[in-house]
Design a protein around this motif. Sequence first.
Motif, short mmCIF file in Angstrom:
data_model
loop_
_atom_site.label_atom_id
_atom_site.label_comp_id
_atom_site.label_asym_id
_atom_site.label_seq_id
_atom_site.Cartn_x
_atom_site.Cartn_y
_atom_site.Cartn_z
N UNK A 167 0.83 -1.20 0.00
CA UNK A 167 0.00 0.00 0.00
C UNK A 167 0.87 1.26 0.00
N UNK A 168 1.98 1.21 0.72
CA UNK A 168 2.87 2.38 0.77
C UNK A 168 3.38 2.73 -0.62
N UNK A 169 3.61 1.71 -1.45
CA UNK A 169 4.06 1.97 -2.82
C UNK A 169 3.02 2.79 -3.59
N UNK A 170 1.77 2.52 -3.33
CA UNK A 170 0.69 3.28 -3.98
C UNK A 170 0.81 4.76 -3.60
N UNK A 177 3.46 6.34 -2.58
CA UNK A 177 4.68 6.90 -3.18
C UNK A 177 4.45 7.22 -4.66
N UNK A 178 3.77 6.35 -5.34
CA UNK A 178 3.53 6.56 -6.77
C UNK A 178 2.62 7.76 -7.00
N UNK A 179 1.59 7.89 -6.16
CA UNK A 179 0.67 9.04 -6.28
C UNK A 179 1.44 10.34 -6.07
N UNK A 180 2.27 10.37 -5.03
CA UNK A 180 3.07 11.56 -4.77
C UNK A 180 4.01 11.87 -5.93
N UNK A 181 4.62 10.83 -6.46
CA UNK A 181 5.54 11.00 -7.58
C UNK A 181 4.82 11.53 -8.81
N UNK A 182 3.59 11.09 -9.03
CA UNK A 182 2.84 11.51 -10.22
C UNK A 182 2.52 13.00 -10.20
N UNK A 183 2.48 13.58 -8.99
CA UNK A 183 2.16 15.01 -8.89
C UNK A 183 3.23 15.89 -9.54
N UNK A 184 4.44 15.36 -9.70
CA UNK A 184 5.53 16.13 -10.32
C UNK A 184 5.79 15.71 -11.76
N UNK A 185 4.94 14.84 -12.28
CA UNK A 185 5.19 14.29 -13.62
C UNK A 185 5.29 15.38 -14.68
N UNK A 186 4.33 16.29 -14.70
CA UNK A 186 4.33 17.32 -15.75
C UNK A 186 5.43 18.35 -15.54
N UNK A 187 5.92 18.44 -14.32
CA UNK A 187 7.04 19.35 -14.06
C UNK A 187 8.30 18.87 -14.79
N UNK A 188 8.48 17.55 -14.83
CA UNK A 188 9.66 17.00 -15.48
C UNK A 188 9.40 16.56 -16.93
N UNK A 213 -3.95 -4.38 -1.65
CA UNK A 213 -3.25 -3.38 -2.44
C UNK A 213 -4.12 -2.95 -3.64
N UNK A 214 -4.79 -3.91 -4.26
CA UNK A 214 -5.69 -3.58 -5.37
C UNK A 214 -6.80 -2.64 -4.90
N UNK A 215 -7.39 -2.96 -3.76
CA UNK A 215 -8.47 -2.13 -3.21
C UNK A 215 -7.97 -0.72 -2.88
#
Length: 211
Positions: free
Chosen positions: A142-145, A147-158, A180-182
């Motif tokens: 679940x923690x990976x989810x 982390x991925x959400x947080x990472x996606x917030x900077x996607x368009x910046x890079x 994890x799916x839920x």
Amino acid sequence: MNTIKERLDTLESILGQFIVHTDVALRRLENEMKEFKDEMKEFKDEMKEFKDEMKDFKDEMKEETKKKNREWSNLAKKMGTLVEDLIAPALRPVLSKYFNCDVTMEGQRMFRRKSGMDYEVDAIAAGDDAVFMIEVKSTPREKDVDDIVEKSKKFFEFFPEYKDKKLAVIFGSITFPENVITYASRRNVYVMGWREWDYMDILNYDQINKQ
């Protein structure tokens, strides 16, 4: 009078022969029909046996495919090549199936540096209207989810070249625990993994799109 009697006798003889021949023909036909029915029964039994054998063969092949997929996945996991071996080959058909996306750009291990910050995405795929950020973990949690959400917030910046497209986030792995799916579904993160070891698929598309 005798002539009439002779004719009647002849007619009776002919009628008797006709009845005898007809009876013989009917018996022969009855026997042939019985033989035909027996042959048809044997044929049906053989076809049933053949179908059963084919079903067994298909089941064996399906199990063998699942076994090979497991072995292949474990090998890719050990070698750290999940993206190249499992996710990348399935991306185009999966994105076409679920998002009606004709992939025009696809890349792996996409790296950018900006203002001294490093930003790497395991895989990116883009179509006319959408861009997909794919992050892969060998043991999803679940923690990976988060982390991925947080990472996606900077996607368009890079990756500002995709700002005109809608971003969809995909979490890829071999298999996913139900929790994890839920959790990923609640956070609008698509999960991509083996569906019953048959093929790579989006495992929570319906859950996300029913929200």
